[in-house]
Structure formats: C-alpha cells, structure tokens
Design a protein around this motif. Structure first.
Motif, PDB file in Angstrom:
ATOM      1  N   ARG A 303       0.839  -1.213   0.000  1.00 55.76           N
ATOM      2  CA  ARG A 303       0.000   0.000   0.000  1.00 55.76           C
ATOM      3  C   ARG A 303       0.871   1.260   0.000  1.00 55.76           C
ATOM      4  O   ARG A 303       0.579   2.240  -0.692  1.00 55.76           O
ATOM      5  CB  ARG A 303      -0.905  -0.004   1.233  1.00 55.76           C
ATOM      6  N   GLU A 304       1.928   1.234   0.796  1.00 53.37           N
ATOM      7  CA  GLU A 304       2.801   2.398   0.894  1.00 53.37           C
ATOM      8  C   GLU A 304       3.452   2.693  -0.449  1.00 53.37           C
ATOM      9  O   GLU A 304       3.540   3.857  -0.871  1.00 53.37           O
ATOM     10  CB  GLU A 304       3.870   2.126   1.956  1.00 53.37           C
ATOM     11  N   LEU A 305       3.893   1.653  -1.166  1.00 53.73           N
ATOM     12  CA  LEU A 305       4.495   1.857  -2.482  1.00 53.73           C
ATOM     13  C   LEU A 305       3.458   2.331  -3.494  1.00 53.73           C
ATOM     14  O   LEU A 305       3.748   3.186  -4.340  1.00 53.73           O
ATOM     15  CB  LEU A 305       5.142   0.555  -2.963  1.00 53.73           C
ATOM     16  N   ALA A 306       2.250   1.777  -3.417  1.00 56.01           N
ATOM     17  CA  ALA A 306       1.197   2.147  -4.366  1.00 56.01           C
ATOM     18  C   ALA A 306       0.752   3.597  -4.189  1.00 56.01           C
ATOM     19  O   ALA A 306       0.126   4.164  -5.085  1.00 56.01           O
ATOM     20  CB  ALA A 306      -0.001   1.219  -4.215  1.00 56.01           C
ATOM     21  N   ALA A 307       1.088   4.194  -3.043  1.00 59.88           N
ATOM     22  CA  ALA A 307       0.690   5.586  -2.792  1.00 59.88           C
ATOM     23  C   ALA A 307       1.639   6.587  -3.441  1.00 59.88           C
ATOM     24  O   ALA A 307       1.498   7.793  -3.232  1.00 59.88           O
ATOM     25  CB  ALA A 307       0.634   5.841  -1.285  1.00 59.88           C
ATOM     26  N   VAL A 308       2.604   6.102  -4.261  1.00 61.55           N
ATOM     27  CA  VAL A 308       3.541   7.010  -4.922  1.00 61.55           C
ATOM     28  C   VAL A 308       2.767   8.018  -5.773  1.00 61.55           C
ATOM     29  O   VAL A 308       1.764   7.691  -6.401  1.00 61.55           O
ATOM     30  CB  VAL A 308       4.543   6.211  -5.787  1.00 61.55           C
ATOM     31  N   GLU A 309       3.241   9.260  -5.777  1.00 65.33           N
ATOM     32  CA  GLU A 309       2.539  10.342  -6.471  1.00 65.33           C
ATOM     33  C   GLU A 309       2.411  10.035  -7.959  1.00 65.33           C
ATOM     34  O   GLU A 309       3.372   9.606  -8.604  1.00 65.33           O
ATOM     35  CB  GLU A 309       3.302  11.652  -6.269  1.00 65.33           C
ATOM     36  N   GLN A 310       1.228  10.277  -8.529  1.00 58.18           N
ATOM     37  CA  GLN A 310       0.934   9.938  -9.913  1.00 58.18           C
ATOM     38  C   GLN A 310       0.975  11.163 -10.827  1.00 58.18           C
ATOM     39  O   GLN A 310       0.708  12.286 -10.397  1.00 58.18           O
ATOM     40  CB  GLN A 310      -0.450   9.289 -10.023  1.00 58.18           C
ATOM     41  N   GLU A 311       1.305  10.909 -12.092  1.00 62.98           N
ATOM     42  CA  GLU A 311       1.212  11.957 -13.106  1.00 62.98           C
ATOM     43  C   GLU A 311      -0.255  12.239 -13.414  1.00 62.98           C
ATOM     44  O   GLU A 311      -1.101  11.352 -13.333  1.00 62.98           O
ATOM     45  CB  GLU A 311       1.906  11.524 -14.401  1.00 62.98           C
ATOM     46  N   ASP A 312      -0.534  13.473 -13.777  1.00 65.76           N
ATOM     47  CA  ASP A 312      -1.868  13.841 -14.229  1.00 65.76           C
ATOM     48  C   ASP A 312      -1.940  13.558 -15.726  1.00 65.76           C
ATOM     49  O   ASP A 312      -1.354  14.273 -16.542  1.00 65.76           O
ATOM     50  CB  ASP A 312      -2.125  15.324 -13.953  1.00 65.76           C
ATOM     51  N   THR A 313      -2.652  12.508 -16.100  1.00 67.32           N
ATOM     52  CA  THR A 313      -2.694  12.098 -17.509  1.00 67.32           C
ATOM     53  C   THR A 313      -3.886  12.678 -18.244  1.00 67.32           C
ATOM     54  O   THR A 313      -4.140  12.329 -19.391  1.00 67.32           O
ATOM     55  CB  THR A 313      -2.763  10.563 -17.609  1.00 67.32           C
ATOM     56  N   GLY A 314      -4.668  13.556 -17.592  1.00 69.07           N
ATOM     57  CA  GLY A 314      -5.898  14.075 -18.183  1.00 69.07           C
ATOM     58  C   GLY A 314      -5.653  15.057 -19.301  1.00 69.07           C
ATOM     59  O   GLY A 314      -4.550  15.245 -19.803  1.00 69.07           O
ATOM     60  N   GLY A 315      -6.749  15.702 -19.695  1.00 74.48           N
ATOM     61  CA  GLY A 315      -6.699  16.645 -20.803  1.00 74.48           C
ATOM     62  C   GLY A 315      -7.406  16.080 -22.012  1.00 74.48           C
ATOM     63  O   GLY A 315      -7.690  14.896 -22.094  1.00 74.48           O
ATOM     64  N   SER A 316      -7.702  16.944 -22.948  1.00 75.04           N
ATOM     65  CA  SER A 316      -8.361  16.516 -24.180  1.00 75.04           C
ATOM     66  C   SER A 316      -7.434  16.767 -25.348  1.00 75.04           C
ATOM     67  O   SER A 316      -6.584  17.663 -25.307  1.00 75.04           O
ATOM     68  CB  SER A 316      -9.673  17.274 -24.376  1.00 75.04           C
ATOM     69  N   VAL A 317      -7.584  15.964 -26.397  1.00 64.63           N
ATOM     70  CA  VAL A 317      -6.717  16.087 -27.565  1.00 64.63           C
ATOM     71  C   VAL A 317      -7.214  17.242 -28.431  1.00 64.63           C
ATOM     72  O   VAL A 317      -8.314  17.177 -28.988  1.00 64.63           O
ATOM     73  CB  VAL A 317      -6.705  14.787 -28.379  1.00 64.63           C
TER      74      VAL A 317
END
Length: 604
Positions: A303-317
C-alpha cells in the motif's frame, strides 16, 4: 491501491472455496461419530456394512472437498496477486519522475515481487484456513461437550493456556516479519546498487569492501529472518504441549470412568478422536494467524508503495494547430526543485518555430535539462506556461504530448532485447522502410549491417553488445522513427567520434527541415550550424542568437568558444565586452576538450 476492492473481484472463488472447505470440515466431524457407531455395532454383534460404507464415503468426500477447496483458494490467491502486481506496476509506470527517483529500486523490486506473494497468502489461503480451522474447532468443541462436558472442561483448560501463548507468539511474528521485510529490501537495494556500477566497483578495487557491506546487510536479513522462524517454530510446540497434557488427562480419567460404567467405550473413543481432530485445526488456526500477520506487514508495504505520487494524464486532444504555431514556447516560466533555495529556471521566455535547429548552451546547473523535463512534463512549472504547438502542455493528455515530443537522453538507455525491439520501442508498428530510413538518418546503418543478426541481434542489459556511441545512435534512430513534431537531444553527440558526429549533424539539419530540433550542447562544434542558440546561466535566459551573432555580441559565449579554439594548456585570449546598447548578454556553454573548433567554424 484499494486491496479490499481487489479481493472483492474474486469473492466468488473465495466464497465457493471456503464453503467447500466447510463442507469438508463437516465430513471430518462426522467421522468419529460413525466410528463410534461401528464400535458399538461390533460390540453388539450387529451388521457393520452400513457404517463401513458411510465412513468410506465420508473419507472420499472429505478428500474431494479438500482438494477442490485448496485449488479454488489457490486460484483466487493467484488472481489476487496478479491484480495487485498489475495495479502496482501500472502506478509505478505512471508515477511522477521526482517521486519515483526518491524510491530505492531494490526496495521497489522486493515490494512488487516478494511482498505481493506474501500478501497473496494472507488474503486467500490464510483467511480460508482461519475460517475452516475455526469452524472445525467450534464443531469439535460442540460435539465433545455433547459427549462429555466434564472432560471438555479439562481439555479447554489445557488447550486454552496453550492457545493464549500461541496468540502472543503470532503477534510477535508480525512485528518480526516487518523488520525482516525491511532488512530484505535493504539487502536488495544494496545488491542492485553494486551490480548497477559493477565496472566502477572493479576499477576502484572495491570488491572486498562491497562484499563486506553486502554481507552485513544479508546478515541483518538473516538475523531478522531467524527471529521470524524461531517465533513461528514455537507455535506448534506450544499447541503440542497443551494437546499432550489434555490427552494424558482424558485417557487416564476416561479409562477410570469407563471402568466404573459412567462412560461408554465408544464415547471415550469418539472423544479422544475429536481431541486429535481438535489439535490439527488449532495448530492450523494459529499458523494461519501467524501467516496473516506476516501478510499484513507485506500488505502495508505494498500500500505504501502504491501511494507514490501519480502523473496527471488528463486533458483533451486538441486539433492540430495551423502551421504558424510555435513548436515550443516558454512564457515567463519559473521552476524550482523541492528542497532547493534557488529556482532551476527563472522567468524564462522564448518561442521556437515549427522547424529548424535550436541549441541550448550554458554551464552545469544552468537549467538546460530542466527545460527538457518541463517540455516532457516530467516536471510542472511553478509559474508560467509551457506550450507545444500552441497548446499548454498541462492541457494535453500525456500520450498525445509525448507522441509529439521525442527525447534522446545523454545516457541513451537501452533495454535487454533485440536491436529491432529497442529501435521500434516507441513505434512497434513501424514498417521496414521507415526503420531503414531512421537507421540511415542516425548514421547507424553500417553498425546494423555489421551485427551478426542485423536488427535481430540480441543486446544485454543497458545495451551491452554496442559501444557507447552506437547506443547513442540507436537511441537517436528510435526517436527519429517516432516522427515527432519536436525532437529533444540531450547532448546526443557526446559519445560519437568525429566522422559520426559530422554525419549526425548533417542528419539533424535535415530533420530540422520537418520538425523543431532542440539540442543541449556542451561542444561549440555541435552548435555552429544551429539556426538559433539559447544561452542559459543560473536558470535565466541570458542571450539568444546565431553562432556568429553571439560571437560578436556575447562575451561569455565568445570566451567559451575561444577556450575550445585555444591550444591545450593555453589561457583563452581575453575578449572585449560588447558595446553598450547591443542588448545581448550570455553565459558560455559547458565545454568539452575532445574536439576543437577550426578557425573557419569560429568565424561563422
């Protein structure tokens, strides 16, 4: 990562497996009663066919139900660990670069591989064993109370004391398991650290020192592992002592009561059998409890490893902009790394057209690589806007952004696999013609033709099998194959010889006619042909122009060019400062004494 949600996805297998285990337990609990009926039938000289058939049927049903139970629980456990690893690797691959770089890679490997395997046991087989063993224990106690509650009290007294000891041991096992997982991760990190720099270790004659350091880490893991083993090993003896005392008391008192007629022989036999049946599930219960406690420690680490900060992959093309849109634009961009006092880039603004070759020069720490990281969105600016083809990179989906921008890193990292697999990594669907075109543009064709298997030649870790310059040219060909709108080259010519550098410079000029090539340059020789040069110092854009213009107007750029022109060991000739009003100031590029400019190049 939601562990509960992952387990719920496989609740049907877990539920069916557990129910079958309970059914098998019920078949087990009926066996002593039927054996008692068989003894009674023999004593009364009655037919024994029916009890024997029923006992045989129960044995067969017990075996079938147990096998199916273990299969279903095991399958559910493997499904759970697959989902955990898939989710965990997905989060690692989409983590922010700065967050991932803070992790120890050996610890990441241990948590992803070993800890998920331990978590599987805790979330599947251990829980199922605790349920079935608990049901068996309750069932045995209930039937034993029905047979003779007095002897049950003696049994519970002995086994209860042993169970309390076992429970305390199970808690100690969990604490020791946490320490062992940490020590194992430390050893893994240390090993990867050494293997990743094995050549340096050998060249520094540090084999003995590193071996001793790794031995200490391994010994720490061994010590904590021995403690886990010691505590786990005490669970069974604790229960055995209670069982043996209970058995001795039950046999002695039971035989005495049988002799007086207050207890039948078949009831005593059934009670003793239930006592034996009670021991195994009790031991399994506490062993499963110990495994579950170890699994909880592993789950916490996952769980601790899975909590690593994520990139924001959102947005529209967005729609492709008109041809007049700038390929890359920085608008008053400021960015600083966490924990540093000064920003890496400060108030940087520039605009680059859709095609051409732009070089970035400046001393170490000037912010050159940071500009690339901001374009690729490996980092996000604290202030200002970065645009690619007229669109704010923060508004673009990452896949779309990184399809428009290709990056060639200075280290040119390659992966184990064939040359073709590395070459087509960003474009697996590339045609043979496109591959050949990219290979020739990167001046890599002769290397491929000389390899024993051509494009299908196997490479080792980090591209072992190719020289540094060959690895760099392969990385450039890989970037060109992606046909980007913007090509980022982080000192891509640093490992090339003079002939290869000349050919690659020509290739870059050609590529610059169809996209914007932005290159970090440490050698002035690689920037003299650039359409424009950006000079950075202390995170600020000091000057911009062509090589000839900067030679005439920027003292720092001129000084660094002079250093590369000067004979080895000579002091560069002092140059006068530009006249007031020229408006351009600058800092020099990082120098490389490997290749010096000719006078003709310097005059351009």
């Amino acid at each position: 990562m939601n562990i509960s949600a992952i387990v719920r996805r496989h609740r049907l297998l877990l539920a069916v497996g557990t129910l079958l285990g309970l059914a098998g337990t019920a078949a087990t609990l009926l066996q002593p009663l039927l054996i008692g009926d068989l003894i009674e039938a023999v004593a009364l000289d009655e037919p024994v066919t029916r009890p024997i058939v029923l006992i045989a049927a129960l044995f067969a049903a017990d075996a079938l139900l147990a096998a199916t139970h273990f299969y279903l629980i095991g399958r559910a456990g493997e499904n759970i660990v697959l989902d955990m690893r898939t989710t965990l690797t997905g989060r690692l691959l989409h983590s922010r670069i700065r967050a991932f770089n803070r992790l120890e890679h050996g610890d990441v490997f241990t948590r992803t591989v070993a800890d998920t395997a331990i978590a599987r046991i805790a979330l599947s087989s251990s829980v199922a064993q605790m349920i079935t063993a608990g049901f068996t224990t309750v069932g045995c106690i209930a039937v034993m109370a029905w047979l003779d509650w007095r002897m049950l009290l003696v049994t519970v007294g002995c086994l209860g004391t042993a169970s309390a000891v076992a429970l305390a041991l199970a808690r100690a096992v969990r604490r020791a398991a946490v320490t062992n997982r940490e020590d194992t991760s430390a050893y893994g990190s240390g090993l990867l650290r050494v293997l990743g720099a094995l050549t340096t270790v050998k060249a520094s004659r540090a084999e003995a020192r590193e071996a001793e350091r790794l031995r200490e880490l391994a010994d720490a893991a061994r010590g904590s592992g021995v403690r886990v083993t010691r505590l786990s090993a005490m669970l069974m003896p604790a229960m055995n002592v209670g069982t043996q005392v209970s058995l001795a008391v039950v046999i002695a008192w039971g035989m005495a009561r049988t002799a007086t007629g207050s207890l039948s022989l078949e009831d005593l036999t059934a009670f003793i059998m239930y006592l034996f049946y009670l021991v195994s599930p009790l031991v399994m219960l506490f062993m499963a409890l110990g495994e579950f406690q170890q699994g909880r420690a592993a789950i916490d680490r996952v769980r601790e490893l899975a909590a690593v900060e994520q990139e924001d992959t959102g947005g529209s093309v967005p729609d492709r902009p008109a041809g007049s849109a700038a390929a890359v634009e920085f608008d008053d961009v400021t960015f600083g790394y966490p924990g540093t006092s000064a920003p890496a880039v400060a108030g940087v603004s520039f605009s680059l057209p859709a095609t051409g070759v732009t070089a970035i020069v400046g001393p170490s720490g000037a912010g050159k690589t940071t500009l690339f990281q901001l374009i690729e969105r490996f980092q996000d600016p604290d202030r200002g806007t970065v645009r690619v083809l007229g669109t704010d990179v923060a508004a673009l989906p990452l896949d779309e952004l990184r399809a428009r921008v290709a990056l060639v890193e200075q280290e040119a990292p390659l992966m184990r696999g064939t040359v073709r697999e590395n070459l087509t990594y960003a474009r697996p669907d590339a045609t043979a013609g496109e591959i050949r075109e990219a290979v020739e543009a990167a001046h890599f064709a002769e290397v491929v033709d000389a390899l024993p298997g051509g494009l299908d030649t196997e490479l080792g870790e980090n591209g072992i099998g190719l020289s540094g310059g060959q690895r760099q040219r392969l990385a450039i060909a890989r970037a060109l194959l992606a046909r980007p709108d913007v090509l980022l080259l982080d000192e891509a010519t640093s490992n090339l010889d003079s002939d290869s550098e000349t050919a690659l410079r020509a290739a870059i000029t050609t590529v610059g006619t169809r996209c914007q090539v932005l290159t970090i340059a440490h050698r002035i020789s690689t920037v003299v042909d650039a359409d424009r040069i950006l000079v950075l110092e202390d995170g600020r854009l000091r000057a911009a122009g062509t090589h000839a213009g900067l030679m005439a107007s920027d003292d720092t750029y001129r000084r660094l060019a002079g250093q590369q022109l000067a004979p080895t060991g000579a002091e560069p000739k002092a140059e006068p400062r530009p006249k007031a009003g020229t408006g351009a100031t600058g800092t020099g590029a990082e120098t490389d004494a490997g290749r010096r400019l000719t006078p003709a190049e310097a005059a351009r």
